[in-house]
Write a protein that holds these residues in place. Structure first.
Motif, PDB file in Angstrom:
ATOM      1  N   ASP A  11      42.221  38.093  34.304  1.00 23.42           N
ATOM      2  CA  ASP A  11      43.285  38.996  34.731  1.00 23.42           C
ATOM      3  C   ASP A  11      42.891  39.824  35.951  1.00 23.42           C
ATOM      4  O   ASP A  11      43.748  40.416  36.605  1.00 23.42           O
ATOM      5  CB  ASP A  11      43.672  39.933  33.581  1.00 23.42           C
ATOM      6  N   LEU A  12      41.602  39.856  36.281  1.00 20.91           N
ATOM      7  CA  LEU A  12      41.125  40.688  37.379  1.00 20.91           C
ATOM      8  C   LEU A  12      40.438  39.893  38.487  1.00 20.91           C
ATOM      9  O   LEU A  12      40.404  40.329  39.640  1.00 20.91           O
ATOM     10  CB  LEU A  12      40.143  41.744  36.837  1.00 20.91           C
ATOM     11  N   LEU A  13      39.891  38.754  38.141  1.00 21.87           N
ATOM     12  CA  LEU A  13      39.196  37.916  39.124  1.00 21.87           C
ATOM     13  C   LEU A  13      39.854  36.541  39.169  1.00 21.87           C
ATOM     14  O   LEU A  13      39.481  35.638  38.442  1.00 21.87           O
ATOM     15  CB  LEU A  13      37.709  37.770  38.758  1.00 21.87           C
ATOM     16  N   ASP A  14      40.845  36.398  40.040  1.00 15.58           N
ATOM     17  CA  ASP A  14      41.543  35.109  40.137  1.00 15.58           C
ATOM     18  C   ASP A  14      42.174  34.965  41.517  1.00 15.58           C
ATOM     19  O   ASP A  14      43.376  34.747  41.655  1.00 15.58           O
ATOM     20  CB  ASP A  14      42.615  34.995  39.053  1.00 15.58           C
ATOM     21  N   LEU A  15      41.361  35.096  42.562  1.00 18.67           N
ATOM     22  CA  LEU A  15      41.868  34.930  43.917  1.00 18.67           C
ATOM     23  C   LEU A  15      41.986  33.451  44.282  1.00 18.67           C
ATOM     24  O   LEU A  15      41.181  32.628  43.875  1.00 18.67           O
ATOM     25  CB  LEU A  15      40.924  35.611  44.914  1.00 18.67           C
ATOM     26  N   TYR A  16      43.006  33.130  45.073  1.00 23.96           N
ATOM     27  CA  TYR A  16      43.149  31.798  45.663  1.00 23.96           C
ATOM     28  C   TYR A  16      43.096  30.679  44.635  1.00 23.96           C
ATOM     29  O   TYR A  16      42.471  29.642  44.842  1.00 23.96           O
ATOM     30  CB  TYR A  16      42.082  31.581  46.741  1.00 23.96           C
ATOM     31  N   GLY A  17      43.756  30.907  43.488  1.00 20.44           N
ATOM     32  CA  GLY A  17      43.876  29.847  42.494  1.00 20.44           C
ATOM     33  C   GLY A  17      42.600  29.518  41.761  1.00 20.44           C
ATOM     34  O   GLY A  17      42.399  28.376  41.326  1.00 20.44           O
ATOM     35  N   SER A  61      38.457  41.879  44.386  1.00 17.40           N
ATOM     36  CA  SER A  61      38.223  42.892  45.410  1.00 17.40           C
ATOM     37  C   SER A  61      36.987  43.730  45.090  1.00 17.40           C
ATOM     38  O   SER A  61      36.431  43.671  43.997  1.00 17.40           O
ATOM     39  CB  SER A  61      39.439  43.813  45.513  1.00 17.40           C
ATOM     40  N   ASP A  62      36.570  44.563  46.070  1.00 16.88           N
ATOM     41  CA  ASP A  62      35.418  45.444  45.879  1.00 16.88           C
ATOM     42  C   ASP A  62      35.649  46.408  44.713  1.00 16.88           C
ATOM     43  O   ASP A  62      34.750  46.667  43.917  1.00 16.88           O
ATOM     44  CB  ASP A  62      35.149  46.257  47.151  1.00 16.88           C
ATOM     45  N   ARG A  63      36.867  46.946  44.608  1.00 12.84           N
ATOM     46  CA  ARG A  63      37.183  47.908  43.541  1.00 12.84           C
ATOM     47  C   ARG A  63      37.004  47.260  42.173  1.00 12.84           C
ATOM     48  O   ARG A  63      36.395  47.832  41.268  1.00 12.84           O
ATOM     49  CB  ARG A  63      38.614  48.419  43.700  1.00 12.84           C
ATOM     50  N   GLU A  64      37.538  46.059  42.025  1.00  9.69           N
ATOM     51  CA  GLU A  64      37.436  45.365  40.745  1.00  9.69           C
ATOM     52  C   GLU A  64      35.986  45.046  40.414  1.00  9.69           C
ATOM     53  O   GLU A  64      35.568  45.135  39.272  1.00  9.69           O
ATOM     54  CB  GLU A  64      38.280  44.088  40.802  1.00  9.69           C
ATOM     55  N   GLY A  94      33.388  37.125  44.573  1.00  6.14           N
ATOM     56  CA  GLY A  94      33.021  38.380  43.924  1.00  6.14           C
ATOM     57  C   GLY A  94      32.161  38.172  42.698  1.00  6.14           C
ATOM     58  O   GLY A  94      31.228  38.939  42.443  1.00  6.14           O
ATOM     59  N   GLY A  95      32.448  37.133  41.922  1.00  7.40           N
ATOM     60  CA  GLY A  95      31.616  36.821  40.763  1.00  7.40           C
ATOM     61  C   GLY A  95      30.213  36.441  41.165  1.00  7.40           C
ATOM     62  O   GLY A  95      29.234  36.786  40.491  1.00  7.40           O
ATOM     63  N   TYR A  96      30.085  35.721  42.265  1.00  5.43           N
ATOM     64  CA  TYR A  96      28.798  35.342  42.848  1.00  5.43           C
ATOM     65  C   TYR A  96      28.029  36.593  43.263  1.00  5.43           C
ATOM     66  O   TYR A  96      26.848  36.773  42.939  1.00  5.43           O
ATOM     67  CB  TYR A  96      29.096  34.418  44.028  1.00  5.43           C
ATOM     68  N   GLN A  97      28.703  37.498  43.964  1.00  5.13           N
ATOM     69  CA  GLN A  97      28.068  38.729  44.436  1.00  5.13           C
ATOM     70  C   GLN A  97      27.570  39.605  43.282  1.00  5.13           C
ATOM     71  O   GLN A  97      26.498  40.212  43.363  1.00  5.13           O
ATOM     72  CB  GLN A  97      29.045  39.520  45.302  1.00  5.13           C
ATOM     73  N   THR A 196      28.911  30.485  44.824  1.00  2.00           N
ATOM     74  CA  THR A 196      29.482  29.977  46.064  1.00  2.00           C
ATOM     75  C   THR A 196      30.628  30.871  46.523  1.00  2.00           C
ATOM     76  O   THR A 196      31.216  31.607  45.723  1.00  2.00           O
ATOM     77  CB  THR A 196      29.993  28.538  45.889  1.00  2.00           C
ATOM     78  N   TYR A 197      30.946  30.792  47.810  1.00  2.00           N
ATOM     79  CA  TYR A 197      32.095  31.514  48.352  1.00  2.00           C
ATOM     80  C   TYR A 197      33.347  30.646  48.412  1.00  2.00           C
ATOM     81  O   TYR A 197      34.389  31.096  48.880  1.00  2.00           O
ATOM     82  CB  TYR A 197      31.770  32.030  49.762  1.00  2.00           C
ATOM     83  N   LEU A 198      33.273  29.426  47.941  1.00  2.00           N
ATOM     84  CA  LEU A 198      34.379  28.493  48.132  1.00  2.00           C
ATOM     85  C   LEU A 198      35.457  28.617  47.062  1.00  2.00           C
ATOM     86  O   LEU A 198      35.218  28.370  45.887  1.00  2.00           O
ATOM     87  CB  LEU A 198      33.855  27.063  48.184  1.00  2.00           C
ATOM     88  N   HIS A 199      36.638  29.007  47.529  1.00  2.00           N
ATOM     89  CA  HIS A 199      37.838  29.046  46.685  1.00  2.00           C
ATOM     90  C   HIS A 199      38.611  27.756  46.926  1.00  2.00           C
ATOM     91  O   HIS A 199      38.087  26.790  47.421  1.00  2.00           O
ATOM     92  CB  HIS A 199      38.727  30.231  47.084  1.00  2.00           C
TER      93      HIS A 199
END
Length: 250
Positions: A11-17, A61-64, A94-97, A196-199
């Motif tokens: 619900d919070l980490l789901d950018l670009y599918g 995002s950074d906030r999340e 973000g999960g990688y970071q 990875t950074y790949l979405h």
């Protein structure tokens, strides 16, 4: 056979599918007669990392990130033990970071990470955006099902990630920016943790990587078996077409 796949913070980490990675893993299990047991877990929910086969953490995002790191800090020891025990982890952007030491924002403030990976991220002045082609490190991506030496995807990040000594990237950037746009590295693999950074999402574009994750999860259970081959003709053509098109622009 059943495989327990956890989608952490969907619900919070789901950018670009990013949830497409879960759909891909589940589908490639079912097509082989393996039952995927999908758990969606968010803030404050109970987690049994040792009981998982695959853990997926997407981008946000950074906030999340700040909120979620605080939640994960409570369970950092359990996650670290599971990783040392061979838990398969796919972490995007973000999960990688978050698995690294810290994320330093443009104002100099640092968000502490879990410190599981010897990496750190510093916010850059511009975003690194676009399609990416990566030549995979054979030692980092070996597996019975690995058909290609390349990985494709889409990146959109301002954070620039650097790897510590003894940590090497998942592959070499042939097109795009990768970890930081400076050293030609993209992602990282430590034990069975892939960052990875790949979405895009990642796994539908790289079914060979999806199968590598499944193979590693099965091997961790002590099952000595190879995955049944699937008819990936269309997926393979799409992957090769993307690589060919982007490398012509390089």
């Amino acid at each position: 056979m059943k495989l327990a796949i956890c989608h952490l913070y969907p619900d919070l980490l789901d950018l670009y599918g990013d949830r497409g990675n879960i759909l891909t893993l589940a589908a490639r299990c079912r097509w082989r007669g393996i039952e995927p047991v999908i758990q969606k877990a968010s803030l404050g929910e109970d987690l049994d990392f040792m009981g998982m086969d695959i853990l997926f953490i997407g981008g946000g995002s950074d906030r999340e990130q700040g909120l979620l790191v605080q939640d994960l800090m409570r369970r950092e020891n359990e996650l670290r033990k599971a990783i040392e025990n061979g838990l398969v982890v796919l972490s995007i952007c973000g999960g990688y970071q978050m698995l690294g030491k810290y994320y330093q924002m443009t104002n100099g403030e640092r968000i502490d990470g879990l410190g599981i990976l010897d990496i750190w991220t510093i916010a850059g002045a511009k975003r690194l955006i676009g399609n990416v082609v990566v030549e995979l490190d054979e030692k980092k991506s070996s597996g019975n099902s690995n058909k290609f030496r390349t990985m494709v995807g889409f990146e959109n990040h301002s954070g620039k990630t650097y790897l510590g000594e003894g940590i090497s990237p998942l592959g070499k950037v042939l097109f795009g920016h990768g970890n930081n746009g400076e050293d030609s590295g993209e992602g990282v693999r430590h034990l069975n943790v892939f960052g990875t950074y790949l979405h895009g999402p990642l796994l539908p574009k790289n079914p060979h990587l999806a199968d590598l994750l499944l193979e590693l999860a099965i091997q961790r259970r002590g099952v000595d078996t190879s995955l049944m081959e699937l008819d990936d003709c269309l997926e393979d053509l799409a992957h090769k077409a993307m690589v060919k098109r982007l490398l012509k622009q390089a």
